[in-house]
Design a protein around this motif. Structure first.
Motif, mmCIF file in Angstrom:
data_model
loop_
_atom_site.group_PDB
_atom_site.id
_atom_site.type_symbol
_atom_site.label_atom_id
_atom_site.label_comp_id
_atom_site.label_asym_id
_atom_site.label_seq_id
_atom_site.Cartn_x
_atom_site.Cartn_y
_atom_site.Cartn_z
ATOM 1 N N THR A 396 0.839 -1.202 0.000
ATOM 2 C CA THR A 396 0.000 0.000 0.000
ATOM 3 C C THR A 396 0.869 1.245 0.000
ATOM 4 O OG1 THR A 396 -1.733 -1.168 1.226
ATOM 5 C CG2 THR A 396 -1.809 1.237 1.244
ATOM 6 N N CYS A 397 0.544 2.170 -0.868
ATOM 7 C CA CYS A 397 1.291 3.427 -0.945
ATOM 8 C C CYS A 397 1.156 4.185 0.373
ATOM 9 C CB CYS A 397 0.773 4.275 -2.104
ATOM 10 S SG CYS A 397 1.526 5.917 -2.225
ATOM 11 N N ALA A 398 2.292 4.640 0.904
ATOM 12 C CA ALA A 398 2.281 5.362 2.181
ATOM 13 C C ALA A 398 1.701 6.760 2.047
ATOM 14 C CB ALA A 398 3.705 5.440 2.732
ATOM 15 N N LYS A 399 1.599 7.260 0.816
ATOM 16 C CA LYS A 399 1.105 8.629 0.620
ATOM 17 C C LYS A 399 -0.398 8.679 0.369
ATOM 18 C CE LYS A 399 5.213 11.140 -0.731
ATOM 19 N NZ LYS A 399 5.790 12.162 -1.640
ATOM 20 N N CYS A 400 -0.904 7.716 -0.457
ATOM 21 C CA CYS A 400 -2.324 7.835 -0.815
ATOM 22 C C CYS A 400 -3.127 6.564 -0.573
ATOM 23 C CB CYS A 400 -2.443 8.239 -2.296
ATOM 24 S SG CYS A 400 -2.138 6.895 -3.462
ATOM 25 N N GLY A 401 -2.467 5.462 -0.239
ATOM 26 C CA GLY A 401 -3.188 4.215 -0.007
ATOM 27 C C GLY A 401 -3.409 3.384 -1.252
ATOM 28 N N GLY A 402 -2.901 3.850 -2.401
ATOM 29 C CA GLY A 402 -3.021 3.076 -3.636
ATOM 30 C C GLY A 402 -2.094 1.876 -3.633
ATOM 31 N N ASN A 403 -2.135 1.092 -4.713
ATOM 32 C CA ASN A 403 -1.289 -0.093 -4.817
ATOM 33 C C ASN A 403 0.068 0.251 -5.416
ATOM 34 O OD1 ASN A 403 -3.085 -1.949 -3.734
ATOM 35 N ND2 ASN A 403 -4.057 -2.345 -5.714
ATOM 36 N N ILE A 404 1.104 -0.331 -4.831
ATOM 37 C CA ILE A 404 2.461 -0.141 -5.333
ATOM 38 C C ILE A 404 2.736 -1.128 -6.468
ATOM 39 C CG2 ILE A 404 4.904 -0.448 -4.767
ATOM 40 C CD1 ILE A 404 3.833 2.150 -3.719
ATOM 41 N N GLU A 405 3.343 -0.624 -7.537
ATOM 42 C CA GLU A 405 3.777 -1.443 -8.662
ATOM 43 C C GLU A 405 5.293 -1.349 -8.774
ATOM 44 O OE1 GLU A 405 1.747 0.159 -12.021
ATOM 45 O OE2 GLU A 405 -0.243 -0.028 -11.094
ATOM 46 N N LEU A 406 5.916 -2.339 -9.405
ATOM 47 C CA LEU A 406 7.362 -2.349 -9.595
ATOM 48 C C LEU A 406 7.690 -2.343 -11.085
ATOM 49 C CD1 LEU A 406 8.574 -4.965 -6.948
ATOM 50 C CD2 LEU A 406 8.420 -2.500 -6.700
ATOM 51 N N SER A 407 8.703 -1.586 -11.456
ATOM 52 C CA SER A 407 9.166 -1.535 -12.836
ATOM 53 C C SER A 407 10.687 -1.525 -12.834
ATOM 54 C CB SER A 407 8.662 -0.277 -13.557
ATOM 55 O OG SER A 407 7.262 -0.254 -13.620
ATOM 56 N N ARG A 408 11.262 -1.922 -13.952
ATOM 57 C CA ARG A 408 12.708 -1.864 -14.136
ATOM 58 C C ARG A 408 13.091 -0.542 -14.781
ATOM 59 N NH1 ARG A 408 16.126 -5.056 -11.284
ATOM 60 N NH2 ARG A 408 15.012 -6.963 -10.771
ATOM 61 N N GLY A 409 14.197 0.028 -14.335
ATOM 62 C CA GLY A 409 14.648 1.284 -14.909
ATOM 63 C C GLY A 409 16.155 1.340 -15.033
ATOM 64 N N ILE A 410 16.612 2.164 -15.964
ATOM 65 C CA ILE A 410 18.033 2.424 -16.154
ATOM 66 C C ILE A 410 18.293 3.841 -15.665
ATOM 67 C CG2 ILE A 410 19.917 2.594 -17.822
ATOM 68 C CD1 ILE A 410 18.147 0.805 -19.679
ATOM 69 N N GLU A 411 19.077 3.985 -14.629
ATOM 70 C CA GLU A 411 19.351 5.314 -14.101
ATOM 71 C C GLU A 411 20.240 6.087 -15.075
ATOM 72 O OE1 GLU A 411 22.061 7.561 -10.858
ATOM 73 O OE2 GLU A 411 21.538 5.480 -10.401
#
Length: 580
Positions: A396-411
């Motif tokens: 659960t998102c700590a800011k709005c209560g929505g669902n957290i998703e995960l993605s891959r990223g290149i910094e």
């Protein structure tokens, strides 16, 4: 100059097959398409096509940095060791800092970053608050002696970087410039037509208080990003905060049970027929660096979680942590494979998700045994609670209560609010409005230019090769001569000069090669727009034109330059409007 834009004279050593040592798509395609060649581990030659792309990347970066009020300078890659001693980073930075001595015995290093050098410069020139704020940047090669260079330009040892450094009279001014640079970075990556996401990040070895990373979204990314599906919250999993419901079952008395040769959380849960979320996973670590260097601590998370080691390092004020040895576990009263949080002769840190939890299962600190009925409030009186767990999809998102998703990223970029982390030891001082000596506060802002080129390829490719965004392609147009007749070559050369005269980057394939070879090479190197000149079309006063991988259409020879200009301008306008 014009002759260098003919394929027959241009250095493009393409390869037909994927190199055996290339793992990710950008590494394969940049090698195959003749953009780069390996010199040694983590070090690459940038060939003419790559240089043209890099210069276009740099041009956009310069444009936006200048627009944001930064000034370009150039600093040395070789840095004196005494500056790093003064900032107290000579040893702390670790083996990635390549050090050497000159003929006079003076220790130097190859710059992985330039906080020390820029602070030294500014400390000698800064006198008054009236000179602040200032933001200075450069685009330059850096060197970090990576222990395991991999993925081509994605993690090399020598790389091209844009690094900027700002200096301020107070924290409010730093916060304003941090926002200014954040906005500039968003404009830069939007102009490249990339799918990207800025995320909250750990400050790492650079230090400071606040930081955001900018990630190009790609399945091959090394970084895992947690983001909310309902709001704008996004963070690297090293930093991400999320909520998890505390596990609680009916309170029970502590009971020791035999669990012979069962050590992993999954196996213990199966053996006892309980939900893995009811297990307490106790990991033992040694602190590296900081005030408690060498001290052993225990970190506890739920059985279905993982300890996020960077969060743990921050919780104990360490530079990093590493798993303890069996002997060190024994010294604090634990038994490897059966460690639990009770009665350990060490500091015990528990994740917030275990606060108030009841009915838990944990190691008994005795071989082949666990305890059941553990109540964290009742049974672990000396425990301390921190955010220690790595965020997972579905939290659960700590800011709005929505669902957290995960993605891959290149910094590909990062901004830092450093405060006085460097300016204080480097004595960057100025006279404030009250006539007193004050320490300047500082920010730094980096973009990996060469890594960005690879990241773009990771996002912009297909089965045939690279598919560059128009703004970054080494050439906007590929002019292909089909056939060997004098009429084809004469018409191609005329169109070539007309396109050049109109200010269009064009690569003319004038080689005596089969049509299939030419088309494959142009698909591989990724030029956006193709103009094809052949005998059949010329007999009707026509040439063919089309975007990469799309159908080509016939255009009158006399109109080809105006049509190409119109197509390019329309595509650029569409990219600006859509951000793609």
């Amino acid at each position: 100059m014009l002759a260098t834009m003919r394929y027959s004279k241009f250095f493009i050593p393409t390869l037909r097959d994927d190199p055996a040592d290339a793992e990710v798509i950008s590494h394969k395609l940049l090698l195959r398409a003749g953009y780069i060649r390996r010199v040694t581990s983590g070090v690459y030659d940038y060939l003419p096509l790559a240089v043209r792309v890099l210069r276009k990347i740099e041009a956009v970066v310069r444009d936006e940095m200048n627009r944001a009020g930064a000034q370009e300078l150039q600093m040395p890659m070789v840095q004196p060791g005494e500056l790093w001693e003064k900032s107290e980073r000579m040893e702390k930075y670790g083996p990635e800092l390549l050090r050497f001595k000159d003929r006079h015995g003076h220790e130097s290093c190859l710059g992985p970053t330039h906080e020390e050098v820029i602070c030294d410069l500014v400390s000698r020139e800064l006198r008054s608050y009236k000179q602040l704020p200032m933001n200075l940047y450069q685009i330059q090669n850096k060197f970090r002696d990576e222990i395991r260079p991999r993925f081509g330009l994605m993690r090399g040892r020598e790389f091209i970087m844009k690094d900027a450094y700002s200096f301020h009279a107070d924290e409010d001014c730093l916060a304003a410039e941090y926002k200014n640079m954040f906005d500039a970075y968003c404009r830069i990556f939007t102009r490249f037509g990339l799918k990207f996401r800025p995320v909250e990040a750990d400050t790492g070895s650079i230090g400071g208080s606040d930081s955001h990373e900018f990630h190009v979204l790609a399945d091959s990314g090394e970084d895992l990003i947690a983001h909310c599906g309902a709001c704008e919250y996004a963070a690297n999993v090293e930093k991400a905060v999320s909520n998890r419901q505390t596990v609680a079952v009916e309170q029970a008395e502590l009971k020791m049970v035999d669990t012979p040769v069962v050590t992993s959380a999954e196996d213990v849960a199966g053996f006892l027929s309980v939900d893995i979320a009811l297990l307490v996973k106790t990991m033992v670590y040694r602190i590296i660096g900081g005030e408690h260097d060498g001290v052993i601590v225990a970190a506890c998370v739920r059985g279905d979680d993982q300890v996020q080691e960077i969060k743990l390092a921050h919780a104990v004020g360490a530079d990093s942590v590493e798993l303890a040895t069996d002997a060190e576990i024994t010294e604090i009263g634990g038994v490897t494979g059966f460690v639990g949080p009770q009665n350990l002769l060490s500091r015990v840190l528990l994740d917030h998700s275990l606060q108030g939890a009841t009915g838990l299962v944990a190691g008994a600190n005795r071989k082949d045994a666990h305890i059941t009925g553990l109540d964290t409030a009742r049974d672990i009186t000396s425990g301390e609670f921190f955010d220690l767990r790595q965020t997972r999809a579905g939290d659960t998102c700590a800011k709005c209560g929505g669902n957290i998703e995960l993605s891959r990223g290149i910094e590909v970029g990062q901004v830092f609010a450093l405060g006085t982390r460097y300016t204080e030891p480097m004595e960057v001082l100025f006279q404030n409005q009250q006539g007193q000596r004050s320490v300047a506060t500082m920010g730094c802002y980096g973009i990996g230019v060469s890594r960005l080129m690879a990241a773009i390829v990771e996002q912009c490719n297909d089965a045939a090769g690279i598919s560059w965004p128009l703004t970054l392609a080494p050439f906007s147009v590929g002019l292909i001569s089909m056939g060997k007749s004098g009429a084809v070559l004469e018409a191609s050369e005329a169109i070539y000069h007309q396109l050049k005269g109109a200010g269009i980057d064009v690569l003319w394939d004038d080689r005596k090669e089969r049509p299939g070879v030419k088309f494959k090479d142009f698909e591989l190197i990724g030029l956006p727009l193709q103009v094809v000149v052949g005998d059949r079309g010329l007999n009707d006063g026509q040439v063919e034109m089309g975007w990469r991988k799309n159908e080509r259409r016939s255009v009158p020879v006399a109109d080809i330059v105006s049509v190409v200009l119109s197509e390019l301008q329309s595509s650029e306008l569409q990219s600006v409007e859509t951000g793609n």
